[in-house]
Design a protein around this motif. Structure first.
Motif, PDB file in Angstrom:
ATOM      1  N   THR A  91      31.886  37.664  93.379  1.00  0.00           N
ATOM      2  CA  THR A  91      31.954  37.700  91.917  1.00  0.00           C
ATOM      3  C   THR A  91      32.378  36.348  91.372  1.00  0.00           C
ATOM      4  O   THR A  91      33.337  35.753  91.875  1.00  0.00           O
ATOM      5  CB  THR A  91      32.973  38.753  91.435  1.00  0.00           C
ATOM      6  OG1 THR A  91      32.621  40.030  91.960  1.00  0.00           O
ATOM      7  CG2 THR A  91      33.024  38.814  89.915  1.00  0.00           C
ATOM      8  N   VAL A  92      31.660  35.864  90.380  1.00  0.00           N
ATOM      9  CA  VAL A  92      32.049  34.664  89.645  1.00  0.00           C
ATOM     10  C   VAL A  92      31.805  34.938  88.167  1.00  0.00           C
ATOM     11  O   VAL A  92      30.669  35.178  87.756  1.00  0.00           O
ATOM     12  CB  VAL A  92      31.251  33.424  90.086  1.00  0.00           C
ATOM     13  CG1 VAL A  92      31.653  32.218  89.245  1.00  0.00           C
ATOM     14  CG2 VAL A  92      31.458  33.134  91.558  1.00  0.00           C
ATOM     15  N   GLU A  93      32.883  34.918  87.381  1.00  0.00           N
ATOM     16  CA  GLU A  93      32.766  35.228  85.964  1.00  0.00           C
ATOM     17  C   GLU A  93      33.554  34.244  85.123  1.00  0.00           C
ATOM     18  O   GLU A  93      34.660  33.842  85.484  1.00  0.00           O
ATOM     19  CB  GLU A  93      33.293  36.636  85.669  1.00  0.00           C
ATOM     20  CG  GLU A  93      32.467  37.757  86.260  1.00  0.00           C
ATOM     21  CD  GLU A  93      33.061  39.125  85.954  1.00  0.00           C
ATOM     22  OE1 GLU A  93      32.373  40.122  86.233  1.00  0.00           O
ATOM     23  OE2 GLU A  93      34.214  39.184  85.447  1.00  0.00           O
ATOM     24  N   MET A  94      32.960  33.874  84.008  1.00  0.00           N
ATOM     25  CA  MET A  94      33.671  33.147  82.954  1.00  0.00           C
ATOM     26  C   MET A  94      33.913  34.158  81.846  1.00  0.00           C
ATOM     27  O   MET A  94      32.981  34.555  81.140  1.00  0.00           O
ATOM     28  CB  MET A  94      32.825  31.983  82.443  1.00  0.00           C
ATOM     29  CG  MET A  94      33.494  31.158  81.348  1.00  0.00           C
ATOM     30  SD  MET A  94      34.756  30.040  81.970  1.00  0.00           S
ATOM     31  CE  MET A  94      36.039  30.310  80.762  1.00  0.00           C
ATOM     32  N   ASN A  95      35.150  34.615  81.733  1.00  0.00           N
ATOM     33  CA  ASN A  95      35.481  35.641  80.742  1.00  0.00           C
ATOM     34  C   ASN A  95      35.883  34.976  79.427  1.00  0.00           C
ATOM     35  O   ASN A  95      36.976  34.425  79.318  1.00  0.00           O
ATOM     36  CB  ASN A  95      36.636  36.524  81.226  1.00  0.00           C
ATOM     37  CG  ASN A  95      36.408  37.109  82.609  1.00  0.00           C
ATOM     38  OD1 ASN A  95      37.318  37.115  83.425  1.00  0.00           O
ATOM     39  ND2 ASN A  95      35.209  37.585  82.875  1.00  0.00           N
ATOM     40  N   VAL A  96      34.994  34.996  78.450  1.00  0.00           N
ATOM     41  CA  VAL A  96      35.322  34.496  77.120  1.00  0.00           C
ATOM     42  C   VAL A  96      36.041  35.615  76.380  1.00  0.00           C
ATOM     43  O   VAL A  96      35.474  36.694  76.181  1.00  0.00           O
ATOM     44  CB  VAL A  96      34.064  34.059  76.354  1.00  0.00           C
ATOM     45  CG1 VAL A  96      34.431  33.574  74.951  1.00  0.00           C
ATOM     46  CG2 VAL A  96      33.335  32.958  77.118  1.00  0.00           C
ATOM     47  N   GLY A 100      13.399  32.965  82.220  1.00  0.00           N
ATOM     48  CA  GLY A 100      14.563  33.771  82.563  1.00  0.00           C
ATOM     49  C   GLY A 100      15.705  32.995  83.181  1.00  0.00           C
ATOM     50  O   GLY A 100      16.686  33.587  83.642  1.00  0.00           O
ATOM     51  N   THR A 101      15.638  31.668  83.184  1.00  0.00           N
ATOM     52  CA  THR A 101      16.675  30.850  83.805  1.00  0.00           C
ATOM     53  C   THR A 101      17.719  30.416  82.773  1.00  0.00           C
ATOM     54  O   THR A 101      17.384  30.188  81.608  1.00  0.00           O
ATOM     55  CB  THR A 101      16.076  29.587  84.450  1.00  0.00           C
ATOM     56  OG1 THR A 101      15.407  28.818  83.436  1.00  0.00           O
ATOM     57  CG2 THR A 101      15.087  29.952  85.537  1.00  0.00           C
ATOM     58  N   PRO A 102      18.987  30.298  83.197  1.00  0.00           N
ATOM     59  CA  PRO A 102      19.981  29.710  82.306  1.00  0.00           C
ATOM     60  C   PRO A 102      19.718  28.223  82.147  1.00  0.00           C
ATOM     61  O   PRO A 102      18.897  27.649  82.875  1.00  0.00           O
ATOM     62  CB  PRO A 102      21.300  29.985  83.034  1.00  0.00           C
ATOM     63  CG  PRO A 102      20.926  30.019  84.472  1.00  0.00           C
ATOM     64  CD  PRO A 102      19.547  30.628  84.518  1.00  0.00           C
ATOM     65  N   TYR A 103      20.412  27.589  81.234  1.00  0.00           N
ATOM     66  CA  TYR A 103      20.179  26.165  81.018  1.00  0.00           C
ATOM     67  C   TYR A 103      21.455  25.495  80.519  1.00  0.00           C
ATOM     68  O   TYR A 103      22.401  26.144  80.086  1.00  0.00           O
ATOM     69  CB  TYR A 103      19.033  25.934  80.031  1.00  0.00           C
ATOM     70  CG  TYR A 103      19.233  26.500  78.645  1.00  0.00           C
ATOM     71  CD1 TYR A 103      19.774  25.710  77.627  1.00  0.00           C
ATOM     72  CD2 TYR A 103      18.862  27.807  78.330  1.00  0.00           C
ATOM     73  CE1 TYR A 103      19.943  26.213  76.343  1.00  0.00           C
ATOM     74  CE2 TYR A 103      19.036  28.329  77.054  1.00  0.00           C
ATOM     75  CZ  TYR A 103      19.576  27.530  76.068  1.00  0.00           C
ATOM     76  OH  TYR A 103      19.756  28.031  74.801  1.00  0.00           O
ATOM     77  N   PHE A 104      21.440  24.169  80.614  1.00  0.00           N
ATOM     78  CA  PHE A 104      22.572  23.340  80.194  1.00  0.00           C
ATOM     79  C   PHE A 104      22.144  22.453  79.047  1.00  0.00           C
ATOM     80  O   PHE A 104      21.048  21.879  79.056  1.00  0.00           O
ATOM     81  CB  PHE A 104      23.051  22.472  81.364  1.00  0.00           C
ATOM     82  CG  PHE A 104      24.134  21.495  80.991  1.00  0.00           C
ATOM     83  CD1 PHE A 104      25.450  21.906  80.911  1.00  0.00           C
ATOM     84  CD2 PHE A 104      23.840  20.172  80.706  1.00  0.00           C
ATOM     85  CE1 PHE A 104      26.461  21.018  80.559  1.00  0.00           C
ATOM     86  CE2 PHE A 104      24.843  19.274  80.347  1.00  0.00           C
ATOM     87  CZ  PHE A 104      26.150  19.703  80.274  1.00  0.00           C
ATOM     88  N   THR A 105      23.009  22.339  78.044  1.00  0.00           N
ATOM     89  CA  THR A 105      22.786  21.403  76.954  1.00  0.00           C
ATOM     90  C   THR A 105      24.046  20.583  76.751  1.00  0.00           C
ATOM     91  O   THR A 105      25.154  21.067  76.967  1.00  0.00           O
ATOM     92  CB  THR A 105      22.388  22.126  75.654  1.00  0.00           C
ATOM     93  OG1 THR A 105      22.057  21.154  74.657  1.00  0.00           O
ATOM     94  CG2 THR A 105      23.498  23.028  75.137  1.00  0.00           C
ATOM     95  N   ASN A 128      25.620  27.457  77.015  1.00  0.00           N
ATOM     96  CA  ASN A 128      26.004  26.930  78.325  1.00  0.00           C
ATOM     97  C   ASN A 128      26.713  27.909  79.245  1.00  0.00           C
ATOM     98  O   ASN A 128      26.786  27.680  80.450  1.00  0.00           O
ATOM     99  CB  ASN A 128      26.919  25.702  78.143  1.00  0.00           C
ATOM    100  CG  ASN A 128      26.141  24.430  77.878  1.00  0.00           C
ATOM    101  OD1 ASN A 128      24.957  24.328  78.179  1.00  0.00           O
ATOM    102  ND2 ASN A 128      26.810  23.453  77.285  1.00  0.00           N
ATOM    103  N   VAL A 129      27.272  28.992  78.707  1.00  0.00           N
ATOM    104  CA  VAL A 129      28.141  29.844  79.525  1.00  0.00           C
ATOM    105  C   VAL A 129      27.406  30.425  80.723  1.00  0.00           C
ATOM    106  O   VAL A 129      27.945  30.468  81.840  1.00  0.00           O
ATOM    107  CB  VAL A 129      28.766  30.963  78.666  1.00  0.00           C
ATOM    108  CG1 VAL A 129      29.507  31.967  79.551  1.00  0.00           C
ATOM    109  CG2 VAL A 129      29.732  30.380  77.646  1.00  0.00           C
ATOM    110  N   GLU A 164      28.495  29.732  84.656  1.00  0.00           N
ATOM    111  CA  GLU A 164      28.776  30.757  85.671  1.00  0.00           C
ATOM    112  C   GLU A 164      27.948  30.520  86.935  1.00  0.00           C
ATOM    113  O   GLU A 164      28.462  30.635  88.056  1.00  0.00           O
ATOM    114  CB  GLU A 164      28.479  32.149  85.128  1.00  0.00           C
ATOM    115  CG  GLU A 164      29.537  32.707  84.211  1.00  0.00           C
ATOM    116  CD  GLU A 164      29.353  34.187  83.942  1.00  0.00           C
ATOM    117  OE1 GLU A 164      30.321  34.827  83.522  1.00  0.00           O
ATOM    118  OE2 GLU A 164      28.239  34.703  84.139  1.00  0.00           O
ATOM    119  N   ALA A 165      26.678  30.199  86.753  1.00  0.00           N
ATOM    120  CA  ALA A 165      25.815  29.951  87.911  1.00  0.00           C
ATOM    121  C   ALA A 165      26.292  28.748  88.701  1.00  0.00           C
ATOM    122  O   ALA A 165      26.296  28.755  89.947  1.00  0.00           O
ATOM    123  CB  ALA A 165      24.368  29.759  87.451  1.00  0.00           C
TER     124      ALA A 165
END
Length: 430
Positions: free
Chosen positions: A31-36, A265-270, A385-386, A390-391
């Motif tokens: 498990t890897v989570e960024m809990n906002v 369907g991929t996450p991305y960075f800005t 970015n979140v 996480e990824a």
């Protein structure tokens, strides 16, 4: 079964509140989570029913660092609805205003939030004793950003002079020249900052997500374009199409909506790293040399290099702003007036787009025939970015586990990665 749970509650030295949760079982990252954990801000609801000219001032309150970007982004959306074409001089002033927030944000992030990680300190305050000259120059750079925003926008935060169609006030030529001189004086320190952050060792990871940035032919854009590009997918789109290109979705462990490229369907960075990858060839000469010395050139996919990219942008911003100020000071240097142009209020829908310090910022507005907001939506850089953060945290944790690193090392490196993203978790919730 061997189980390790790493919890970081209210991760330090970022904007806003969030927790990190990593679970490792028998040497496998589960498990890897960024809990906002921020509550909803409700800014979109606040502006509903408001007349158009009130909206930028309300939206600027979303963030004390990026307030200039929120104002300019709203103005661009409103002007697209009304069909307003602003002058080159107004464009130049808006660029200065946005770059003022770059100086504010990047100096704060690099030296107050990120640098202590690499200097073995828990906060920035010991830096004042270890290297007082570095500490003072870093604060001086932020102060210069405050001054630029004040001179152009009327305030260091929440600018008041930028309005639909132009500016209500503009400083005198000699003040532009003094600002240019201040930029020149700060340039050497900014170049040293690139070297400093390049010298800090970082884990060799590469994000698998896409990269999103504003693009413009022949320029390093932060305000002047309406075109965005997903670099990996090769998708280029007008800001008005952001809803068709970006998919927001909810997860149970975060108050923020996450984002991904709708087509893949991929996450991305800005952010700075994405901008440098997209427009490296359009950096100014000094910034390009500094980036090349630091080994920062496309393709660069290590998210820790966002720190170096921000330092490079400091070099670029100082040179760019000094040149703009000198042109604004000279008669005929930038043609036209910054006084607001005439326009007609009409109904319509449009999306404003700028590159805020932390990345791509989109404001969607639907106005009725009286110029009142019928619907609004705000897509901030951190909200985008979140998912990719996480990824990348998972990639980093898996690498460190494979190397046999202990819990304390994993915790520290994951925290450093979060800070390298320069998140504003308060801005990530709707």
């Amino acid at each position: 079964m061997t189980k390790t749970a790493i919890h970081v509650d209210h991760i330090a030295r970022i904007e806003g509140h969030g927790n990190v949760h990593v679970v490792i079982e028998d040497g496998v990252v589960k498990t890897v989570e960024m809990n906002v954990v921020e509550p909803a801000r409700l800014f979109e609801s606040m502006v509903r029913g408001r007349i158009f000219h009130e909206v930028p001032y309300i939206a600027s309150r979303i963030c004390g660092i990026c307030s200039a970007s929120h104002v300019v982004t709203d103005l661009k959306a409103i002007e697209r609805v009304f069909g307003v074409q602003v002058s080159d001089r107004t464009r130049a002033l808006r660029e200065l205003l946005v770059y003022g927030s770059y100086l504010q944000n990047h100096a704060t992030h690099l030296f107050v939030f990120a640098a202590p990680d690499f200097l073995g300190q828990k906060s920035v305050f010991p830096l004042a004793d270890i290297d007082p000259a570095l500490f003072d120059q870093a604060l001086g750079l932020k102060a210069l950003g405050n001054e630029l925003c004040t001179k152009v926008g009327g305030r260091s935060v929440h600018p008041i002079t930028a309005v639909v169609g132009g500016f209500t006030d503009e400083i005198a030529a000699d003040e532009y020249r003094r600002l240019a001189e201040r930029m020149d004086e700060a340039a050497a320190f900014a170049a040293r900052a690139v070297d400093l952050f390049h010298d800090f060792g970082v884990p060799p990871i590469e994000t698998r997500g896409d990269l999103l940035a504003m693009v413009e032919d022949g320029y390093y854009p932060v305000e002047c374009s309406d075109t965005a590009r997903f670099l990996d997918a090769g998708i280029e789109f007008d800001a008005n199409e952001v809803g068709a290109q970006v998919e927001e979705y909810a997860v149970g462990h975060s108050a923020a909506l996450l984002a991904r490229v709708r087509a893949t369907g991929t996450p991305y960075f800005t952010g700075a790293l994405a901008r440098v990858n997209a427009s490296w060839q359009h950096l100014g000469q000094n910034a390009k040399v500094a980036a090349a010395k630091a080994g920062l050139r496309p393709p660069e996919r290590n998210p820790f290099m966002n720190n170096v990219a921000q330092a490079v942008e400091l070099v670029d911003a100082l040179d760019r702003c000094a040149a703009l100020c000198r042109r604004l000071a000279e008669p005929g240097g930038i043609e036209g007036t910054s006084a607001p142009v005439a326009f007609d209020v009409r109904a319509g829908h449009a999306v404003g787009f700028t590159e805020a310090p932390r990345g791509a910022l989109f404001h969607e507005l639907e106005l009725d025939g009286e110029g009142r907001v019928a619907r609004a939506s705000i897509l901030t850089p951190t909200a985008q970015n979140v998912a990719n953060l996480e990824a990348d945290m998972r990639l980093l944790a898996e690498m460190l586990v494979d190397e046999g690193c202990g819990e304390d090392v994993i915790r520290l490196e994951v925290e450093k990665l979060v800070r390298a993203y320069d998140p504003c978790l308060s801005c990530s919730v709707h």
